[in-house]
Design a protein around this motif. Structure first.
Motif, PDB file in Angstrom:
ATOM      1  N   MET A 203      99.048   3.650  51.789  1.00 44.23           N
ATOM      2  CA  MET A 203      97.735   4.211  52.067  1.00 44.23           C
ATOM      3  C   MET A 203      97.040   4.980  50.908  1.00 44.23           C
ATOM      4  SD  MET A 203      95.684   6.124  55.352  1.00 44.23           S
ATOM      5  CE  MET A 203      96.015   4.848  56.455  1.00 44.23           C
ATOM      6  N   LYS A 204      95.762   4.731  50.680  1.00 45.77           N
ATOM      7  CA  LYS A 204      95.154   5.546  49.655  1.00 45.77           C
ATOM      8  C   LYS A 204      95.336   7.055  49.876  1.00 45.77           C
ATOM      9  CE  LYS A 204      91.113   4.957  47.712  1.00 45.77           C
ATOM     10  NZ  LYS A 204      89.749   4.526  47.707  1.00 45.77           N
ATOM     11  N   LEU A 205      95.565   8.045  49.061  1.00 46.66           N
ATOM     12  CA  LEU A 205      95.731   9.439  49.332  1.00 46.66           C
ATOM     13  C   LEU A 205      94.107  10.057  49.474  1.00 46.66           C
ATOM     14  CD1 LEU A 205      97.812  11.697  49.470  1.00 46.66           C
ATOM     15  CD2 LEU A 205      97.827  11.554  47.161  1.00 46.66           C
ATOM     16  N   ILE A 206      93.294   9.678  48.397  1.00 47.36           N
ATOM     17  CA  ILE A 206      91.908  10.358  48.533  1.00 47.36           C
ATOM     18  C   ILE A 206      91.118   9.286  49.236  1.00 47.36           C
ATOM     19  CG2 ILE A 206      89.899  10.940  47.189  1.00 47.36           C
ATOM     20  CD1 ILE A 206      92.216  12.862  46.762  1.00 47.36           C
ATOM     21  N   ARG A 207      90.647   9.427  50.477  1.00 44.81           N
ATOM     22  CA  ARG A 207      89.640   8.749  51.156  1.00 44.81           C
ATOM     23  C   ARG A 207      88.456   9.369  51.512  1.00 44.81           C
ATOM     24  NH1 ARG A 207      92.321   7.398  56.421  1.00 44.81           N
ATOM     25  NH2 ARG A 207      93.591   9.406  56.120  1.00 44.81           N
ATOM     26  N   LEU A 208      87.397   9.016  50.567  1.00 47.91           N
ATOM     27  CA  LEU A 208      86.172   9.525  50.752  1.00 47.91           C
ATOM     28  C   LEU A 208      85.267   8.739  51.516  1.00 47.91           C
ATOM     29  CD1 LEU A 208      85.635  10.603  47.135  1.00 47.91           C
ATOM     30  CD2 LEU A 208      85.906  12.047  49.083  1.00 47.91           C
ATOM     31  N   ILE A 209      84.427   9.305  52.513  1.00 53.32           N
ATOM     32  CA  ILE A 209      83.341   8.709  53.165  1.00 53.32           C
ATOM     33  C   ILE A 209      81.982   9.026  52.980  1.00 53.32           C
ATOM     34  CG2 ILE A 209      82.342   8.874  55.482  1.00 53.32           C
ATOM     35  CD1 ILE A 209      84.906   8.659  56.851  1.00 53.32           C
ATOM     36  N   ASP A 210      81.118   7.975  52.901  1.00 54.19           N
ATOM     37  CA  ASP A 210      79.773   8.325  52.434  1.00 54.19           C
ATOM     38  C   ASP A 210      78.973   8.999  53.635  1.00 54.19           C
ATOM     39  OD1 ASP A 210      78.576   8.328  49.951  1.00 54.19           O
ATOM     40  OD2 ASP A 210      78.168   6.158  50.222  1.00 54.19           O
ATOM     41  N   LEU A 211      78.488   9.949  53.654  1.00 55.78           N
ATOM     42  CA  LEU A 211      77.607  10.596  54.698  1.00 55.78           C
ATOM     43  C   LEU A 211      76.102  10.371  54.263  1.00 55.78           C
ATOM     44  CD1 LEU A 211      80.035  13.583  55.331  1.00 55.78           C
ATOM     45  CD2 LEU A 211      79.827  11.600  56.697  1.00 55.78           C
ATOM     46  N   PRO A 212      75.442   9.419  54.556  1.00 59.60           N
ATOM     47  CA  PRO A 212      74.202   9.244  53.930  1.00 59.60           C
ATOM     48  C   PRO A 212      73.079  10.245  54.689  1.00 59.60           C
ATOM     49  CG  PRO A 212      74.832   7.164  55.233  1.00 59.60           C
ATOM     50  CD  PRO A 212      75.981   8.338  55.309  1.00 59.60           C
ATOM     51  N   PRO A 213      72.440  10.812  53.913  1.00 61.72           N
ATOM     52  CA  PRO A 213      71.242  11.815  54.512  1.00 61.72           C
ATOM     53  C   PRO A 213      70.183  11.051  55.078  1.00 61.72           C
ATOM     54  CG  PRO A 213      71.170  11.644  51.987  1.00 61.72           C
ATOM     55  CD  PRO A 213      72.210  10.840  52.423  1.00 61.72           C
ATOM     56  N   LEU A 214      70.012  11.708  56.049  1.00 61.24           N
ATOM     57  CA  LEU A 214      68.621  11.128  56.853  1.00 61.24           C
ATOM     58  C   LEU A 214      67.392  12.151  56.691  1.00 61.24           C
ATOM     59  CD1 LEU A 214      70.645  10.715  60.075  1.00 61.24           C
ATOM     60  CD2 LEU A 214      70.081   9.089  58.396  1.00 61.24           C
ATOM     61  N   GLY A 215      67.008  11.954  55.440  1.00 65.82           N
ATOM     62  CA  GLY A 215      66.252  12.694  55.074  1.00 65.82           C
ATOM     63  C   GLY A 215      64.534  12.308  55.134  1.00 65.82           C
ATOM     64  N   ASP A 216      63.775  13.424  55.014  1.00 64.02           N
ATOM     65  CA  ASP A 216      62.171  13.118  55.181  1.00 64.02           C
ATOM     66  C   ASP A 216      61.708  14.231  54.146  1.00 64.02           C
ATOM     67  OD1 ASP A 216      61.909  15.327  56.627  1.00 64.02           O
ATOM     68  OD2 ASP A 216      61.841  13.859  58.383  1.00 64.02           O
ATOM     69  N   GLU A 217      60.279  14.301  54.332  1.00 65.13           N
ATOM     70  CA  GLU A 217      59.795  15.116  53.333  1.00 65.13           C
ATOM     71  C   GLU A 217      59.895  16.706  53.535  1.00 65.13           C
ATOM     72  OE1 GLU A 217      58.146  13.164  55.489  1.00 65.13           O
ATOM     73  OE2 GLU A 217      57.216  14.381  56.923  1.00 65.13           O
ATOM     74  N   ARG A 218      60.630  16.786  54.766  1.00 63.07           N
ATOM     75  CA  ARG A 218      60.938  18.315  55.338  1.00 63.07           C
ATOM     76  C   ARG A 218      62.446  18.608  54.587  1.00 63.07           C
ATOM     77  NH1 ARG A 218      60.989  17.246  61.500  1.00 63.07           N
ATOM     78  NH2 ARG A 218      62.029  15.422  60.740  1.00 63.07           N
ATOM     79  N   GLY A 219      63.113  17.718  54.238  1.00 68.75           N
ATOM     80  CA  GLY A 219      64.431  18.100  53.817  1.00 68.75           C
ATOM     81  C   GLY A 219      65.555  17.239  54.206  1.00 68.75           C
TER      82      GLY A 219
END
Ligand code: T46
Length: 132
Positions: free
Chosen positions: A1-17
């Motif tokens: 198994m890969k040692l470094i397992r990164l997960i993308d956590l997409p930002p649910l942004g709008d004009e407020r941040g």
């Protein structure tokens, strides 16, 4: 198994941040029983230096950055956690060390189990022996 397992956590942004949502068994492959966060780590201080027998975790720097080193007893790899949209999955029997914390670092960790000191392997030679 890969040692470094990164997960993308997409930002649910709008004009407020921006906002990031992490759902158990959806974005991460486990139920979350515990959440903790590490902050105020003094400059030049490293943390971790242990493995877990039965614990899955997701680590995210929600502010600042630190460098996470993972070691499976054969290979060592390190990765910068430097974005609130980058999560690192850490499984069982992986030695971890955290280095080079920025002053503003807040490291959030979602964990699959309640805190249990007997789950820790804090001695590196025990870790290597258990791996064999
Ligand atoms: C890990 C890395 C990424 C508790 O009482 N409950 C908790 O849930 C935790 C995590 C810690 N503690 C106590 C145990 C120690 O007296 O808090 C103190 C500091 O814990 P520790 O020295 O284990 O912290 P780190 O930064 O070396 O490691 C932590 C986690 O313990 C570990 O599971 O994977 O962050």
């Amino acid at each position: 198994m890969k040692l470094i397992r990164l997960i993308d956590l997409p930002p649910l942004g709008d004009e407020r941040g921006s906002l990031v949502a992490i759902e158990a068994n959806k974005h991460i492959p486990f139920e979350v029983k515990r959440v903790y966060y590490i902050f105020g780590t003094q400059s030049g201080v490293s943390r971790g230096f242990h493995a877990h027998k039965n614990l899955h975790q997701l680590a995210v720097c929600v502010a600042g950055k630190c460098r996470m080193l993972l070691d499976d007893g054969v290979n060592k790899e390190s990765v910068w956690l430097d974005s609130p949209t980058k999560g690192l999955l850490i499984g069982n029997n992986v030695w971890r060390e955290m280095h080079e914390f920025s002053n503003d670092c807040v490291l959030l960790v979602l964990a699959s189990e309640y805190y249990d000191e007997s789950d820790y392997i804090r001695d590196y030679s025990d870790f290597i022996r258990d791996k064999k």
